[in-house]
Write a protein that holds these residues in place. Sequence first.
Motif, short mmCIF file in Angstrom:
data_model
loop_
_atom_site.label_atom_id
_atom_site.label_comp_id
_atom_site.label_asym_id
_atom_site.label_seq_id
_atom_site.Cartn_x
_atom_site.Cartn_y
_atom_site.Cartn_z
N ILE A 268 0.22 7.75 2.33
CA ILE A 268 -1.09 7.12 2.09
C ILE A 268 -1.27 6.89 0.60
CG2 ILE A 268 -3.59 7.57 2.09
CD1 ILE A 268 -3.21 9.00 4.78
N CYS A 269 -1.78 5.72 0.24
CA CYS A 269 -2.28 5.52 -1.11
C CYS A 269 -3.76 5.19 -0.96
CB CYS A 269 -1.57 4.39 -1.84
SG CYS A 269 -2.32 4.08 -3.46
N ARG A 270 -4.61 6.11 -1.35
CA ARG A 270 -6.05 5.91 -1.18
C ARG A 270 -6.54 4.76 -2.06
NH1 ARG A 270 -10.18 4.43 -0.72
NH2 ARG A 270 -12.19 5.48 -0.43
N CYS A 271 -5.84 4.52 -3.18
CA CYS A 271 -6.21 3.39 -4.04
C CYS A 271 -5.64 2.09 -3.50
CB CYS A 271 -5.73 3.62 -5.46
SG CYS A 271 -6.34 5.13 -6.20
N ALA A 272 -4.85 2.18 -2.43
CA ALA A 272 -4.29 1.01 -1.76
C ALA A 272 -3.43 0.16 -2.70
CB ALA A 272 -5.40 0.17 -1.11
#
Lengths: 153, 739
Positions: free
Chosen positions: A132-136
């Motif tokens: 996952i990259c929460r900052c997308a």
Amino acid sequence: MPTFNLKINNKTHTVEADMDTPLMWVLRDHLNLVGTKYGCGIGQCGACTIHLDGNAMRSCLVQVSQAEGMNITTIEGLSEHGDHPVQKAWKAIDVPQCGYCQAGQIMTAAAFLDKNPEPTESQIRNAMHGNICRCASYNSIEEAVKVASKNLS
Amino acid sequence: MRPSKTTTFSRRAFLKSSALASGGMIIGFNLFNACKSEVELPIDLSQLNYNDFNAFIKISEEGKVTIFSPNPEIGQGVKTSMPMIIAEELEVAWGDVHVVQAPLDTKNYTRQMAGGSQSIRHGWEALRQTGATAKQMLVNAAAARWQVEASECTVKEGVISNSKGETLGYGDVVLEAAVLEVPEDVTLKDPKDFKIIGQGKGNVDIDKIITGKPLYGLDYKAEGMLYAAVLRPPAFGQVLESFDDSGARILPGVVDVITIGEKLRAYNDSGKKNWSMQMSSSDKVVVIGKTTWDAMKGLKAIKAHWKIESELESTEDHDKVLFDLLDGDSLKTRRSDGDINKAFAEADAVLERVYEAPFLPHNCLEPMNFYANVTPEKVHLVGPIQTPASAQKVVSELLERDIEDVHVEMTRMGGGFGRRLYGDFVYEAAEISNAVKKPIKMVSSRAHDMTTGVYRPATKYKIAASIKDGKLTGYHLKEACINGNMYGLIPNFFPAAAIENYQVDSANYKSNITTGAWRAPYTNFLASAEQSFFDELAEVLKIDRVRLHMDLLEKAKNNPEPNIEYSPERLQGVLKLVVEKSNWGNTKPGVYQGLSVYYCHNTHVAEVADITMENGVPNVVKVTCAVDCGIVVNPLGAMNQIKGGVLDGIGHAMYSDFGFNNGVPQSNNFNTFQLIRIGQTPKVDVHFIESNIDPTGLGEPTLPPVGAAVANAIYKATGKRLRKQPYMNNMNVSEKVLG
Ligand code: FES
Ligand code: FES
């Protein structure tokens, strides 16, 4: 408390910890290898990804007792000078935003490219799906894996 | 052209310079306030204090430039773009500039806050002035040495030349420059001469990030530090009744078990409370461990009993109260133009739709954590916080300590999204260290981070349009929300001034669930609602969607209404650009497009989503994004933020749900709460409007519009209007494909 001998980044460390302690916390709190990040603790985010005998693994799901005798590589030991082709690609594309997930992303990508140096786009997306990259920063991650793959081949 | 909203920088004494004992020149400056005249600059680098200045530039005798800035980095790239602006005006090569996260003691260090995409906008003019002033001083020093006019000298990459062809490096004249008078009037560069601004510059922390060096709050360690895990009530509305810690105390890694809460309660009851969120009055059980794992394991072994203090709320209750509010009489009018009642009474058709969105946790990938060391001498706090000044103030009041004794240091942050504007985790850490009299780091587990958060409130909108003779005559938007309502400027966003009869009303329900700012507060869902509504409206009016928008903006242009926030011209600009770049209306068969246009956080954005249907499931394959953010300081950083905002917006609009059952959050980790993953992401194709207007922020404005772009595209593909987020939970499978 029992003691364990761990081979991390080609060095042997002896640690004292409960058997069920996740390797992630041993790395972070006992050995000060804080590049391996805590994100979820249940194998869902990939922030804690390390290599065990060359395979990308979630260090939050590996108990310290299971890691004895294995070759453990963390982000700190991926390359001596921060110049692994994946690290170089990450820098060239300027992938990170907050940066918190990126050590895990790099470790996943490095193990994947080691086995499949010339992946297709959909293989890249499958391989990176567990991180996952929460900052997308996903567009850049995809691009950086492609760049790294080019540099490897 | 209607001017864009900017804060003008008023010329004042905001900058001082002096020579350093170790050689070189130091310039201190303050981005927000004038420096007091008696303030002295330190002559020793170890003594830089950030009371009166909020950043420093050091120019060494070798001509190297170091910028010391304590600006927090949460992923918005300000740590890179701020020094770029200084380097541009200072006329040095970017390669000669080194940025140092300042030694972080932030005693009295105010206005340091990263939120609302504001950092660049507020700093722009002051940063340019600072760079230009420093350059002028260096030039003046060289001119004095040569005995020529300063105006005869030119500068290129830190080398000053005169008309005779003689040259001096910045390093050669720093000592003389340092003692010169600070010039009052300096000329700023013409934007067309920018050499650094507008070039993509990488993240200044990149080497540390890719090699795993300690940077974040969770990585911070101090001598003798222990770890603290906090057990908070599992349900909103519950408080601690009693607990049994015998299971925890027998664990070898557990050092102590305590309770906290008393200080916070006393402070809360004192009436002087200084935080902007409501906080649970419950006692909390804290397990102190030798490692994070010891503390977390100890916490699991605590048997706690909770009692009900206030109502345990569920999602169904929220749905009901919000619907009641939309139809009730407690709505307050926030803006009203013309006569909405008359317009609706005279209408021959009315379109009315309701849009719904759930609570959302922030889920910063680095969970909330903070270091505290409370000693008789001082209170030392270190960690990821967006509002250090207010954390300092609250902690000093909470522990009844002199504010001078409280020092807050900021680390890099593993995401913010609004969560780290609230200091609850700092207060907890301070109270714990105060009780155990040891340095501790409070670390929240993911489950506690997600279930004891400060949520984006659940919200419902009812939007109605009156139509007469095939024309839009009125627009009425009602908002029902948990705990708060849209802030004051939002009713002045589009379509204010574009429709003669226009009204915005709002009402809220006070809940015991903690809510607060979440990336692009309120607009993050309002944009989805409004821009989906306009899509339906265009269909009902039988007008092309783009035409409808262009016409409305044309009306706004001709309406001399001073109190609108957006620029109709700039919205038209991004709309035209997105139509051109997305190939609007000319896609391949099987590709469906949806449009959305929105202004917020001072930036104008238009987006087109391209989707395909795969086995009845929508797949967003591309988003074209046109952005008007004024001058683009760092295109690389800007791209990252724009793309991140778009993908984050798609993720939360499509997949992320967060309900409550009897006060208990229904997700507590990433197995049940869905965040967007790489396989679900489209390519984001970004286009900027070329501009000489001062830059505006990019951390937030691309997120709000994208939900509607996707929903409008799904409508084209399936004939189904999606009005409730997350959309994927609300797509009935059998209805998915029209064929
Ligand atoms: S912390 Fe191990 S997968 Fe998230
Ligand atoms: S860069 Fe912030 S979580 Fe990936």
